[in-house]
Design a protein around this motif. Structure first.
Motif, PDB file in Angstrom:
ATOM      1  N   LEU B  80       0.835  -1.209   0.000  1.00 57.75           N
ATOM      2  CA  LEU B  80       0.000   0.000   0.000  1.00 57.75           C
ATOM      3  C   LEU B  80       0.868   1.255   0.000  1.00 57.75           C
ATOM      4  O   LEU B  80       0.556   2.233  -0.680  1.00 57.75           O
ATOM      5  CB  LEU B  80      -0.930   0.000   1.214  1.00 57.75           C
ATOM      6  CG  LEU B  80      -2.115  -0.969   1.131  1.00 57.75           C
ATOM      7  CD1 LEU B  80      -2.902  -0.987   2.434  1.00 57.75           C
ATOM      8  CD2 LEU B  80      -3.036  -0.622  -0.032  1.00 57.75           C
ATOM      9  N   GLU B  83       1.916   2.203  -3.277  1.00 55.51           N
ATOM     10  CA  GLU B  83       0.755   2.504  -4.131  1.00 55.51           C
ATOM     11  C   GLU B  83       0.400   1.334  -5.034  1.00 55.51           C
ATOM     12  O   GLU B  83      -0.004   1.517  -6.180  1.00 55.51           O
ATOM     13  CB  GLU B  83       1.009   3.771  -4.959  1.00 55.51           C
ATOM     14  CG  GLU B  83       1.175   5.003  -4.092  1.00 55.51           C
ATOM     15  CD  GLU B  83       1.281   6.273  -4.905  1.00 55.51           C
ATOM     16  OE1 GLU B  83       0.244   6.899  -5.158  1.00 55.51           O
ATOM     17  OE2 GLU B  83       2.410   6.617  -5.299  1.00 55.51           O
ATOM     18  N   PHE B  85      -2.359  -1.149  -5.531  1.00 55.35           N
ATOM     19  CA  PHE B  85      -3.724  -1.259  -5.041  1.00 55.35           C
ATOM     20  C   PHE B  85      -4.600  -2.191  -5.872  1.00 55.35           C
ATOM     21  O   PHE B  85      -5.801  -2.314  -5.618  1.00 55.35           O
ATOM     22  CB  PHE B  85      -4.380   0.135  -4.975  1.00 55.35           C
ATOM     23  CG  PHE B  85      -4.423   0.842  -6.302  1.00 55.35           C
ATOM     24  CD1 PHE B  85      -3.374   1.667  -6.698  1.00 55.35           C
ATOM     25  CD2 PHE B  85      -5.505   0.697  -7.165  1.00 55.35           C
ATOM     26  CE1 PHE B  85      -3.399   2.315  -7.929  1.00 55.35           C
ATOM     27  CE2 PHE B  85      -5.544   1.349  -8.394  1.00 55.35           C
ATOM     28  CZ  PHE B  85      -4.482   2.161  -8.766  1.00 55.35           C
ATOM     29  N   ASP B  94      11.491   0.328 -10.377  1.00 55.36           N
ATOM     30  CA  ASP B  94      10.796   1.507  -9.826  1.00 55.36           C
ATOM     31  C   ASP B  94       9.557   1.929 -10.584  1.00 55.36           C
ATOM     32  O   ASP B  94       9.037   3.024 -10.365  1.00 55.36           O
ATOM     33  CB  ASP B  94      11.761   2.728  -9.777  1.00 55.36           C
ATOM     34  CG  ASP B  94      12.957   2.454  -8.888  1.00 55.36           C
ATOM     35  OD1 ASP B  94      14.048   2.948  -9.183  1.00 55.36           O
ATOM     36  OD2 ASP B  94      12.782   1.703  -7.906  1.00 55.36           O
ATOM     37  N   GLU B  95       9.098   1.123 -11.518  1.00 56.87           N
ATOM     38  CA  GLU B  95       7.848   1.455 -12.212  1.00 56.87           C
ATOM     39  C   GLU B  95       6.755   0.463 -11.839  1.00 56.87           C
ATOM     40  O   GLU B  95       7.036  -0.705 -11.581  1.00 56.87           O
ATOM     41  CB  GLU B  95       8.056   1.437 -13.728  1.00 56.87           C
ATOM     42  CG  GLU B  95       8.816   2.656 -14.229  1.00 56.87           C
ATOM     43  CD  GLU B  95       8.466   2.982 -15.677  1.00 56.87           C
ATOM     44  OE1 GLU B  95       9.398   3.061 -16.484  1.00 56.87           O
ATOM     45  OE2 GLU B  95       7.271   3.150 -15.985  1.00 56.87           O
ATOM     46  N   ARG B  96       5.524   0.959 -11.798  1.00 55.50           N
ATOM     47  CA  ARG B  96       4.367   0.104 -11.518  1.00 55.50           C
ATOM     48  C   ARG B  96       3.593  -0.105 -12.801  1.00 55.50           C
ATOM     49  O   ARG B  96       3.370   0.844 -13.546  1.00 55.50           O
ATOM     50  CB  ARG B  96       3.416   0.793 -10.530  1.00 55.50           C
ATOM     51  CG  ARG B  96       3.781   0.744  -9.081  1.00 55.50           C
ATOM     52  CD  ARG B  96       2.777   1.544  -8.272  1.00 55.50           C
ATOM     53  NE  ARG B  96       2.708   2.930  -8.696  1.00 55.50           N
ATOM     54  CZ  ARG B  96       1.587   3.643  -8.734  1.00 55.50           C
ATOM     55  NH1 ARG B  96       0.438   3.094  -8.395  1.00 55.50           N
ATOM     56  NH2 ARG B  96       1.608   4.908  -9.119  1.00 55.50           N
ATOM     57  N   PHE B  97       3.160  -1.337 -13.017  1.00 56.97           N
ATOM     58  CA  PHE B  97       2.317  -1.636 -14.168  1.00 56.97           C
ATOM     59  C   PHE B  97       1.127  -2.448 -13.675  1.00 56.97           C
ATOM     60  O   PHE B  97       1.296  -3.535 -13.127  1.00 56.97           O
ATOM     61  CB  PHE B  97       3.082  -2.467 -15.207  1.00 56.97           C
ATOM     62  CG  PHE B  97       4.253  -1.757 -15.813  1.00 56.97           C
ATOM     63  CD1 PHE B  97       5.522  -1.850 -15.238  1.00 56.97           C
ATOM     64  CD2 PHE B  97       4.101  -1.000 -16.963  1.00 56.97           C
ATOM     65  CE1 PHE B  97       6.611  -1.197 -15.804  1.00 56.97           C
ATOM     66  CE2 PHE B  97       5.185  -0.350 -17.542  1.00 56.97           C
ATOM     67  CZ  PHE B  97       6.433  -0.452 -16.957  1.00 56.97           C
ATOM     68  N   ILE B  98      -0.066  -1.910 -13.884  1.00 59.46           N
ATOM     69  CA  ILE B  98      -1.268  -2.665 -13.505  1.00 59.46           C
ATOM     70  C   ILE B  98      -1.848  -3.298 -14.757  1.00 59.46           C
ATOM     71  O   ILE B  98      -2.255  -2.601 -15.685  1.00 59.46           O
ATOM     72  CB  ILE B  98      -2.331  -1.760 -12.853  1.00 59.46           C
ATOM     73  CG1 ILE B  98      -1.779  -1.124 -11.585  1.00 59.46           C
ATOM     74  CG2 ILE B  98      -3.587  -2.573 -12.516  1.00 59.46           C
ATOM     75  CD1 ILE B  98      -2.736  -0.148 -10.917  1.00 59.46           C
ATOM     76  N   ARG B 100      -1.806  -7.152 -17.341  1.00 55.06           N
ATOM     77  CA  ARG B 100      -0.859  -7.932 -18.138  1.00 55.06           C
ATOM     78  C   ARG B 100      -0.636  -7.339 -19.527  1.00 55.06           C
ATOM     79  O   ARG B 100       0.272  -7.754 -20.246  1.00 55.06           O
ATOM     80  CB  ARG B 100      -1.311  -9.395 -18.242  1.00 55.06           C
ATOM     81  CG  ARG B 100      -2.514  -9.637 -19.131  1.00 55.06           C
ATOM     82  CD  ARG B 100      -2.951 -11.102 -19.086  1.00 55.06           C
ATOM     83  NE  ARG B 100      -3.908 -11.416 -20.127  1.00 55.06           N
ATOM     84  CZ  ARG B 100      -5.197 -11.122 -20.089  1.00 55.06           C
ATOM     85  NH1 ARG B 100      -5.708 -10.495 -19.044  1.00 55.06           N
ATOM     86  NH2 ARG B 100      -5.993 -11.438 -21.092  1.00 55.06           N
ATOM     87  N   GLN B 101      -1.433  -6.327 -19.900  1.00 57.18           N
ATOM     88  CA  GLN B 101      -1.229  -5.706 -21.214  1.00 57.18           C
ATOM     89  C   GLN B 101       0.112  -4.984 -21.295  1.00 57.18           C
ATOM     90  O   GLN B 101       0.554  -4.612 -22.390  1.00 57.18           O
ATOM     91  CB  GLN B 101      -2.368  -4.724 -21.543  1.00 57.18           C
ATOM     92  CG  GLN B 101      -2.474  -3.511 -20.651  1.00 57.18           C
ATOM     93  CD  GLN B 101      -3.389  -3.745 -19.459  1.00 57.18           C
ATOM     94  OE1 GLN B 101      -3.547  -4.865 -18.981  1.00 57.18           O
ATOM     95  NE2 GLN B 101      -3.992  -2.689 -18.951  1.00 57.18           N
ATOM     96  N   HIS B 102       0.759  -4.786 -20.146  1.00 57.29           N
ATOM     97  CA  HIS B 102       2.043  -4.093 -20.126  1.00 57.29           C
ATOM     98  C   HIS B 102       3.231  -5.029 -20.338  1.00 57.29           C
ATOM     99  O   HIS B 102       4.374  -4.578 -20.322  1.00 57.29           O
ATOM    100  CB  HIS B 102       2.246  -3.385 -18.786  1.00 57.29           C
ATOM    101  CG  HIS B 102       1.198  -2.350 -18.494  1.00 57.29           C
ATOM    102  ND1 HIS B 102       1.171  -1.129 -19.131  1.00 57.29           N
ATOM    103  CD2 HIS B 102       0.151  -2.359 -17.651  1.00 57.29           C
ATOM    104  CE1 HIS B 102       0.147  -0.427 -18.672  1.00 57.29           C
ATOM    105  NE2 HIS B 102      -0.499  -1.147 -17.774  1.00 57.29           N
ATOM    106  N   PRO B 104       4.629  -6.452 -22.884  1.00 57.21           N
ATOM    107  CA  PRO B 104       5.629  -6.062 -23.895  1.00 57.21           C
ATOM    108  C   PRO B 104       6.567  -4.969 -23.395  1.00 57.21           C
ATOM    109  O   PRO B 104       7.780  -5.051 -23.606  1.00 57.21           O
ATOM    110  CB  PRO B 104       4.768  -5.568 -25.064  1.00 57.21           C
ATOM    111  CG  PRO B 104       3.499  -6.322 -24.938  1.00 57.21           C
ATOM    112  CD  PRO B 104       3.269  -6.437 -23.453  1.00 57.21           C
ATOM    113  N   MET B 105       6.056  -3.956 -22.705  1.00 58.69           N
ATOM    114  CA  MET B 105       6.935  -2.900 -22.199  1.00 58.69           C
ATOM    115  C   MET B 105       7.833  -3.449 -21.084  1.00 58.69           C
ATOM    116  O   MET B 105       9.006  -3.086 -20.982  1.00 58.69           O
ATOM    117  CB  MET B 105       6.149  -1.698 -21.680  1.00 58.69           C
ATOM    118  CG  MET B 105       7.103  -0.576 -21.270  1.00 58.69           C
ATOM    119  SD  MET B 105       6.348   0.931 -20.649  1.00 58.69           S
ATOM    120  CE  MET B 105       6.193   1.918 -22.104  1.00 58.69           C
TER     121      MET B 105
END
Lengths: 221, 112
Positions: B80, B83, B85, B94-98, B100-102, B104-105
């Protein structure tokens, strides 16, 4: 009009005030040229406060009024953080809006341009999207929408009457039809009456347009 | 027994994941739990069933399942504060991806 039916190969619902819809615009245009198809472009005016609350910030990015829960703020912050990193890959500028805009007038302008031809409509969408996300157009101001239409090549003499009557009626009907069909967000693609919410479905849409050969792809940006 | 998954408490299953992680079998555990749950073949709120899955993936001592609760609480607080959530969330450099479409990146980031 049925929200899932069209004479075109694909329907795309967008809202000017959605950054995710903005990022879907050009890839959808590419589908037209790549597959030789027609996309029917339709506006969907989202009621953002109903699911993300509302807020207004000043020029110093200070919140001057808001009714969002902490969870809604979290979702909004993430959404802009996420959409901007993909926008940067395509050199698209996205400035977070300072308030929740009412895009219904801009969407009526869209319908007006659409009635005059696809070329006018696409120029209008390209112009308004870019201007809106650089905070260079007030989409609630009829004179600025008329300027956008004029720059897109449309004659604007009939626009005010259209906005007060036929355009308002058409937009209202679209809102009702999409809601009844279960379309709730943007960008939404409709192909063969199947609904796909989000540009992450573009690989699947391409696969369908290409004749469903091989294994169906998963979602991806 | 199982109908609509909304409202089911996954705490026991998450405690099981911590136990599985401590034994180095978390992918196998997750595979079984997800596979069975989404076919309505696993009650996430039943300790015996969670223990059964743990034994299936090679965890012999399952007595400490509920003792993992403080660790689970600590993980939740940490996520939490970062961030996190929603799920699935990937944390990469250090990056957040919400979502599974991410992927490839994420693959591109992992290549760098």
């Amino acid at each position: 009009m049925n929200a899932l039916e069209t004479n075109a190969r694909l329907i795309l619902y967008l809202d000017i005030k959605s950054p995710y819809a903005y990022l879907a615009k050009d890839p959808a245009k590419q589908l037209e040229s790549e597959f030789g198809i027609e996309v029917e472009w339709r506006p969907l005016t989202l009621n953002i406060p109903s699911f993300l609350g509302s807020a207004r910030v000043d020029e110093k990015k200070q919140v001057v009024e808001q009714n969002r829960t902490p969870q809604q703020w979290q979702s909004v912050h993430y959404a802009y953080y996420d959409v901007k990193r993909y926008a940067r890959l395509r050199d698209i500028l996205i400035y977070g809006p300072r308030k929740i805009w009412d895009t219904s007038l801009a969407h009526i302008g869209w319908l007006y341009a659409k009635a005059r031809g696809r070329e006018f409509m696409m120029r209008y969408l390209d112009h308004v999207y870019e201007q809106f996300w650089k905070r260079e157009i007030d989409v609630e101001n009829i004179e600025e929408i008329e300027t956008a239409l004029s720059l897109s090549g449309c004659k604007i003499g009939e626009f005010r009457d259209f906005a007060d009557n036929e355009g308002k009626s058409q937009l209202g009907a679209l809102q009702q039809d999409t809601s009844a069909a279960g379309i709730f967000g943007v960008p939404t693609f409709v192909i063969d009456k199947e609904i796909f919410f989000g540009r992450e479905h573009l690989p699947m849409i391409r696969w369908i347009l290409a004749g469903k050969e091989g294994t169906a792809p998963d979602i991806s940006y | 027994m199982l109908a609509d998954p909304i409202g089911i408490d996954p705490t026991l299953a998450h405690l099981g994941l911590i136990v599985a992680t401590n034994h180095g079998v978390e992918p196998q555990y997750a595979q079984v739990v997800f596979g069975k749950f989404w076919k309505n073949e696993l009650d996430l709120e039943c300790e015996d069933e969670i223990v059964s899955v743990l034994r299936r993936v090679g965890v012999r001592n399952t007595d400490f399942l509920k003792e993992m609760q403080p660790q689970l609480s600590e993980i939740r607080e940490r996520l939490l504060s970062q961030e996190v959530f929603s799920v699935p969330t990937f944390l990469v450099k250090d990056e957040r991806f919400i979502g599974r479409q991410h992927i490839p990146m994420i693959r591109k980031l992992l290549e760098i």
